[in-house]
Scaffold this active site. Structure first.
Site, short mmCIF file in Angstrom:
data_model
loop_
_atom_site.label_atom_id
_atom_site.label_comp_id
_atom_site.label_asym_id
_atom_site.label_seq_id
_atom_site.Cartn_x
_atom_site.Cartn_y
_atom_site.Cartn_z
N LEU A 1 0.83 -1.20 0.00
CA LEU A 1 0.00 0.00 0.00
C LEU A 1 0.87 1.25 0.00
CD1 LEU A 1 -2.78 1.34 0.15
CD2 LEU A 1 -2.65 1.15 2.64
N TYR A 2 1.97 1.22 0.72
CA TYR A 2 2.90 2.34 0.72
C TYR A 2 3.34 2.66 -0.70
CZ TYR A 2 7.33 4.86 1.27
OH TYR A 2 8.34 5.77 1.16
#
Length: 482
Positions: free
Chosen positions: A257-258
């Site tokens: 997700l980062y």
């Protein structure tokens, strides 16, 4: 490197003629589907941010019944005693900090995330060479805020005012741009880390996407518009198998997700460049380490656990594959970041309206020499003179990737970027700082006085134009009183 040749050793399999067209059709089908799904994810993130920022998303909507719990999950805790901003004394501190002393070529920079690892080093370097610098940081508790406060104390004694506030605070950003005609913004504030997204995914959207939009909104409305240099990440390369990673490679396969939020950030940057004429440079940092580093980084928590006599977990890939990173020393990252500021062209917008084409750039900033995590541990053992208790474990599916390797030829050409600190030298400096900042006591590490007064002459003895290659070593030598 020929992109048509696999970067990993292997054999080419010949195809039978009567299957050739079918294979091409299937390849086209799955490639198109893959691209469609990737861009759908990016579009969904952007839509989510715009939805939260919409005036219609107000306290009168049904969703507001759960707004407090959403905010709690989305945001990390910040200081409960944030000082008020906007009075005369506060404004004077902002203006004084932004004053340019390097004439005639000095710049005035707003640095977000200024109390962070990279932010504090970059802020110090800019101030030491005579540029005007104002910092902004919310001092959240993603890791021990006392380390951020200690960095803040050092910056304060160099004459830098770090404003305590959030990048999502629109009125605060507008106030800062009203007070100072910033020539540049170095946007480093972000929710860092790959694994933390499993615990608090909302914080990544809040900081890395909504926060970036907030900064770009303030910048595009400013008069004059500043040039923007911001921290993307090498994580955008995701599952890419071409090495070394080049800016021309595809970045539509994020593994975390980062990484997805940083990829979304690059697309948002393109939009603001295209519509509003903002000059924007995206920097893809590769595994930064060094003195004053983040506690969630490998060299930091390996050092802590080795000294405490605790086992350390070393990840391995499938078939015991080695995990390696392009570890990049903080001084090299600062040099590349400042070179990006110095070579950034002016934005072309006025009053929020684009007047002409604006500069849009992406650079890799890495060391170009990947080192295995096993070797990293061996180097730490030599510097600490303590044997590590190694525990090899399979890499979990948490967003980490096996290998990173930067191609920095573009940064060398455009920025004169030349990383010159190898891992052996960089870790030696990091360990020295760590042992001076943290004092071992039994099996625990107790802290020396955090955020105590540090006379400026004890931190740095140079002035004017600084030698960036000696930045962190200077911090090491002059921070013994922390």
């Amino acid at each position: 490197m020929d992109v048509d040749v696999p970067s990993s050793p292997g054999k080419f399999k010949s195809e039978k003629p009567h299957h050739h067209h079918l294979r091409l059709l299937l390849r086209w089908h799955y490639s198109s589907l893959h691209k469609f799904l990737c861009w759908t994810v990016v579009a969904a993130i952007v839509f989510f941010v715009l939805f939260l920022a919409s005036p219609n998303f107000s306290s009168s909507s049904p969703a507001s019944l759960h707004s407090s719990s959403i905010t709690e999950r989305r945001s990390l805790r910040t200081s409960s005693s944030s000082p008020a901003w906007g009075d005369h004394a506060w404004e004077k501190r902002v203006r004084d900090s932004a004053r340019i002393r390097r004439r005639p070529f000095g710049i005035s920079v707003l640095v977000t995330g200024a109390a962070g690892f990279i932010g504090s080093h970059a802020t110090n370097a800019l101030k030491r060479r005579g540029d005007g610098v104002v910092g902004l940081d919310n001092f959240n508790d993603y890791y021990d805020p006392s380390l951020k406060r200690a960095r803040q104390a050092l910056l304060s004694h160099s004459g830098v005012f770090v404003v305590e506030g959030d990048i999502n605070d629109g009125p605060l950003l507008r106030k800062l741009f009203d007070l100072v005609a910033f020539t540049h913004v170095l946007h480093l504030a972000a929710q860092a880390g790959v694994r933390y997204a499993l615990k608090n995914p909302g914080s990544y959207i809040h900081s890395n996407v909504a926060g970036l939009v907030s900064v770009l909104e303030a910048a595009r409305s400013a008069n004059p518009q500043p040039a923007i240099v911001w921290a993307s990440s090498s994580s955008v390369y995701g599952l890419n198998t071409q090495v070394p990673f080049s800016e021309s490679h595809r970045t539509d396969s994020p593994a975390s997700l980062y990484a997805a939020t940083k990829k979304a950030g690059e697309e948002i940057a393109h939009v603001y460049n295209h519509i509003y004429g903002l000059s924007i440079t995206s920097l893809r940092f590769f595994t930064v380490y060094g003195p004053w580093g983040r506690p969630d980084m490998a060299c930091f928590f390996f050092t802590r656990d080795i000294l405490a006599g605790k086992p350390i977990s070393i990840f391995q890939g499938p078939d015991d594959a080695t995990v390696a990173r392009d570890f990049t020393y903080i001084d090299d990252i600062v040099q590349g970041s400042i070179a990006s500021l110095d070579t950034a062209q002016k934005s072309t917008g006025s009053g929020g309206t684009k007047q002409g084409p604006a500069q849009l750039r992406v650079f890799n900033l890495g060391n170009t020499s990947p080192v295995s995590v096993v070797e990293l541990v061996s180097i730490l053992e030599r510097h600490l003179k303590v044997k590590a208790k190694r525990k090899f474990v399979k890499m979990p599916r948490n967003g980490d990737v096996l290998f990173t390797h930067a191609n920095v030829s573009l940064a060398k050409k455009e920025l004169s970027y030349h990383p010159n600190t190898n891992l052996q030298t960089g870790l030696k400096r990091f360990v020295k700082w760590y042992l001076e900042y943290y004092a071992p006591s039994g099996s625990y590490l107790t802290k020396k006085g955090r955020g105590d007064y540090v006379p400026a002459e004890k931190w740095s003895s140079y002035s004017g134009l600084i030698d960036l290659s000696s930045l962190s070593s200077c911090w090491l030598e002059k921070s013994k009183h922390l």
